[in-house]
Motif scaffolding. Structure first.
Motif, mmCIF file in Angstrom:
data_model
loop_
_atom_site.group_PDB
_atom_site.id
_atom_site.type_symbol
_atom_site.label_atom_id
_atom_site.label_comp_id
_atom_site.label_asym_id
_atom_site.label_seq_id
_atom_site.Cartn_x
_atom_site.Cartn_y
_atom_site.Cartn_z
ATOM 1 N N SER A 168 91.217 -22.404 -12.998
ATOM 2 C CA SER A 168 90.746 -21.086 -12.048
ATOM 3 C C SER A 168 89.904 -20.190 -12.783
ATOM 4 N N GLN A 169 90.297 -19.844 -14.042
ATOM 5 C CA GLN A 169 89.911 -18.773 -14.947
ATOM 6 C C GLN A 169 88.405 -19.210 -15.614
ATOM 7 N N ASP A 170 88.440 -20.559 -15.574
ATOM 8 C CA ASP A 170 86.925 -20.927 -16.283
ATOM 9 C C ASP A 170 85.956 -21.602 -15.580
ATOM 10 N N LYS A 171 86.064 -21.739 -14.400
ATOM 11 C CA LYS A 171 85.259 -22.318 -13.403
ATOM 12 C C LYS A 171 83.603 -21.767 -13.572
ATOM 13 N N THR A 172 82.910 -22.509 -13.551
ATOM 14 C CA THR A 172 81.488 -22.141 -13.716
ATOM 15 C C THR A 172 80.363 -22.895 -13.088
ATOM 16 N N VAL A 173 79.169 -22.552 -12.776
ATOM 17 C CA VAL A 173 78.053 -23.053 -12.311
ATOM 18 C C VAL A 173 77.324 -23.521 -13.650
ATOM 19 N N ALA A 174 77.024 -24.762 -13.923
ATOM 20 C CA ALA A 174 76.245 -25.012 -14.890
ATOM 21 C C ALA A 174 74.936 -24.509 -14.960
ATOM 22 N N LYS A 175 74.498 -23.951 -16.235
ATOM 23 C CA LYS A 175 73.368 -23.304 -16.484
ATOM 24 C C LYS A 175 71.973 -24.105 -15.647
ATOM 25 N N ALA A 176 72.112 -25.308 -16.013
ATOM 26 C CA ALA A 176 70.829 -26.220 -15.444
ATOM 27 C C ALA A 176 70.987 -26.284 -13.707
ATOM 28 N N ASP A 177 72.416 -26.347 -13.157
ATOM 29 C CA ASP A 177 72.452 -25.961 -11.730
ATOM 30 C C ASP A 177 71.839 -24.753 -11.044
ATOM 31 N N VAL A 178 72.025 -23.473 -12.010
ATOM 32 C CA VAL A 178 71.514 -22.134 -11.665
ATOM 33 C C VAL A 178 70.017 -22.197 -11.760
ATOM 34 N N ALA A 179 69.469 -22.929 -12.830
ATOM 35 C CA ALA A 179 68.010 -23.038 -13.002
ATOM 36 C C ALA A 179 67.383 -23.773 -11.797
ATOM 37 N N ASP A 180 68.140 -24.910 -11.337
ATOM 38 C CA ASP A 180 67.634 -25.817 -10.317
ATOM 39 C C ASP A 180 67.408 -24.936 -8.985
ATOM 40 N N GLN A 181 68.629 -24.182 -8.666
ATOM 41 C CA GLN A 181 68.570 -23.431 -7.595
ATOM 42 C C GLN A 181 67.337 -22.282 -7.334
#
Length: 180
Positions: A31-44
């Motif tokens: 729970s402390q290190d969940k992230t959205v991958a940088k590629a997913d952020v860029a795609d959004q």
């Protein structure tokens, strides 16, 4: 340096001038290190610009993954029409595996500092050294604190976005009355 209040305006990319909300699933982890991958952020970011402008930007890149915690933010770069723009993604909510974040254009910290420097040089006839630690979010009411060095004295400078007018992000700045 005498008290100074100024105004600036920096061109805004019209395609994504509005704040948009994007949802994305984050990667598995504790729970402390969940992230959205940088590629997913860029795609959004690319998808939302495409939705608003009718075309995808040439490229979007983010330097790291976006931490899945409310208030976490990430500054990315987008190239469209041969110009590079800053884009900030800030997490607004986390619900299970879904992370919602706002996407807003930013004004490059160097451009903000240059606007302040140019106005103060014109006003006082000498050129101070102005630095800003962060990009300025293109959202009315957003602020950043910059520093001004003038003749060996350091002052704080508060920069506030006052409006978005067509293709311009408008902001005011105020130099602190007293040195830091």
């Amino acid at each position: 340096m005498a008290k100074s209040i100024g105004r600036g305006a920096v061109p805004l990319w019209a395609a994504a001038a509005l704040v948009v909300v994007a949802g994305c699933s984050f990667s598995a982890g504790t729970s402390q290190d969940k992230t959205v991958a940088k590629a997913d952020v860029a795609d959004q970011i690319s998808a939302k610009v495409n939705e608003k402008a009718g075309h995808k930007p040439q490229s979007v890149s983010c330097p790291a993954d976006l931490r899945a915690a409310v208030g976490a933010s990430l500054d990315c770069q987008m190239t469209d029409g041969g110009q590079t723009y800053g884009v900030n993604a800030t997490v607004t909510s986390v619900d299970g595996d879904k992370v919602n974040f706002d996407i807003v254009q930013t004004v490059n910290k160097g451009d903000v500092a240059k606007q302040i420097t140019d106005q103060l040089t014109q006003q006082f006839g000498r050129t101070p050294d102005v630095t800003c630690p962060d990009n300025l979010k293109g959202d009315v009411g957003a602020t950043t604190r910059c520093q001004l060095q003038d003749q060996g004295t350091t002052y704080g400078v508060t920069v506030t976005v006052t409006g978005i007018d067509g293709d311009d992000i408008k902001f005011n700045f105020k130099v602190d009355d007293q040195p830091a």
